[in-house]
Design a protein around this motif. Sequence first.
Motif, PDB file in Angstrom:
ATOM      1  N   UNK A   2       0.799  -1.366  -0.020  1.00 24.40           N
ATOM      2  CA  UNK A   2       0.115  -0.109  -0.144  1.00 24.40           C
ATOM      3  C   UNK A   2       0.894   1.355   0.011  1.00 24.40           C
ATOM      4  N   UNK A   3       1.850   1.638   0.801  1.00 22.61           N
ATOM      5  CA  UNK A   3       2.577   2.745   1.044  1.00 22.61           C
ATOM      6  C   UNK A   3       3.454   2.809  -0.521  1.00 22.61           C
ATOM      7  N   UNK A   4       3.759   1.865  -0.881  1.00 23.64           N
ATOM      8  CA  UNK A   4       4.589   1.972  -2.254  1.00 23.64           C
ATOM      9  C   UNK A   4       3.739   2.476  -3.432  1.00 23.64           C
ATOM     10  N   UNK A   5       2.348   1.898  -3.391  1.00 24.60           N
ATOM     11  CA  UNK A   5       1.361   2.244  -4.285  1.00 24.60           C
ATOM     12  C   UNK A   5       1.284   3.673  -4.068  1.00 24.60           C
ATOM     13  N   UNK A   6       0.839   4.106  -2.931  1.00 22.28           N
ATOM     14  CA  UNK A   6       0.529   5.529  -2.543  1.00 22.28           C
ATOM     15  C   UNK A   6       1.722   6.431  -2.895  1.00 22.28           C
ATOM     16  N   UNK A   7       2.853   6.034  -2.682  1.00 18.06           N
ATOM     17  CA  UNK A   7       3.998   6.797  -3.140  1.00 18.06           C
ATOM     18  C   UNK A   7       4.114   7.125  -4.632  1.00 18.06           C
ATOM     19  N   UNK A   8       3.897   5.929  -5.440  1.00 19.08           N
ATOM     20  CA  UNK A   8       3.883   6.140  -6.899  1.00 19.08           C
ATOM     21  C   UNK A   8       2.612   6.873  -7.377  1.00 19.08           C
ATOM     22  N   UNK A   9       1.647   6.827  -6.690  1.00 17.78           N
ATOM     23  CA  UNK A   9       0.324   7.397  -7.360  1.00 17.78           C
ATOM     24  C   UNK A   9       0.649   9.229  -7.051  1.00 17.78           C
ATOM     25  N   UNK A  10       1.134   9.438  -5.689  1.00 20.22           N
ATOM     26  CA  UNK A  10       1.286  10.661  -5.305  1.00 20.22           C
ATOM     27  C   UNK A  10       2.453  11.421  -6.192  1.00 20.22           C
ATOM     28  N   UNK A  11       3.401  10.627  -6.938  1.00 23.98           N
ATOM     29  CA  UNK A  11       4.323  10.934  -7.576  1.00 23.98           C
ATOM     30  C   UNK A  11       3.920  11.314  -9.205  1.00 23.98           C
ATOM     31  N   UNK A  12       2.512  10.769  -9.356  1.00 25.08           N
ATOM     32  CA  UNK A  12       1.865  11.017 -10.703  1.00 25.08           C
ATOM     33  C   UNK A  12       1.075  12.282 -10.656  1.00 25.08           C
ATOM     34  N   UNK A  13       0.973  13.074  -9.516  1.00 20.89           N
ATOM     35  CA  UNK A  13       0.231  14.166  -9.384  1.00 20.89           C
ATOM     36  C   UNK A  13       1.039  15.352  -8.676  1.00 20.89           C
ATOM     37  N   UNK A  14       2.030  14.904  -7.889  1.00 22.54           N
ATOM     38  CA  UNK A  14       3.107  15.999  -7.226  1.00 22.54           C
ATOM     39  C   UNK A  14       4.306  15.618  -7.399  1.00 22.54           C
ATOM     40  N   UNK A  15       5.423  16.646  -7.025  1.00 28.34           N
ATOM     41  CA  UNK A  15       6.797  16.123  -7.126  1.00 28.34           C
ATOM     42  C   UNK A  15       7.109  15.473  -5.748  1.00 28.34           C
ATOM     43  N   UNK A  16       7.548  14.375  -6.159  1.00 31.72           N
ATOM     44  CA  UNK A  16       7.705  13.236  -5.171  1.00 31.72           C
ATOM     45  C   UNK A  16       9.151  13.905  -4.468  1.00 31.72           C
TER      46      UNK A  16
END
Length: 219
Positions: free
Chosen positions: A158-172
């Motif tokens: 879950x956390x890895x998925x959230x991080x990847x999707x966060x990177x799709x909309x914001x600057x990770x």
Amino acid sequence: MILIFTFPVQPRYWPYGSDGCQTHGFQGFMTALASINFIAAIAWDRYHQYCTRTKLQWSSAVTLVIFIWLFTAFWSAMPLIGWGEYDYEPLRTCCTLDYSKGDRNFVSYLLPMAFFNLAIQAFVVMSSYQSIEKKFKKTGQFKFNPNTPLKTLLLCWGPYGVLCFYAAVENANLVSPKLRMMAPILAKTSPFFNAFLYALGNENYRGGIWQFLTGQKIE
């Protein structure tokens, strides 16, 4: 006599160059996706075992295994040919899918890859174990906790998925590298939890291990 012990110093960066990074990224991502797919396959098999009383035939099992490895190899190979990209993890000690850019190429790869390798699998796990739980409640015999597999899957990935999707909309990259490393570290604990969940958590496996160690069968 003077004894001199030498210990290899592990560099705190990736030592195998760009080609090694691509190879490592491909191998690691393929085994990760295969792990998630096999978790779904086990859930599907358990559903039939406990709810429909049918067992998976060897021919079907072999076909399923081959399909999963080929399927995950396809998705893992895409970044090697330009759809997605492998690059160093934040602390530059290993390589994985590069989510730092968050560009159109990454997003166009992430969405279908996540749908076909995580969303569908999570749904299969959830629906299968919900049916198993209903069956256990009817019979009053709980052979294992049917809620644990889905929770473990979401905890690890879950956390890895959230991080990847966060990177799709914001600057990770605005997130601390050490904090970003927590997600892949959690994902890499999945084999450890799976060993307990699917091996030691199975009464047949436990009985076999006990018999191997002690020579006695569990009655």
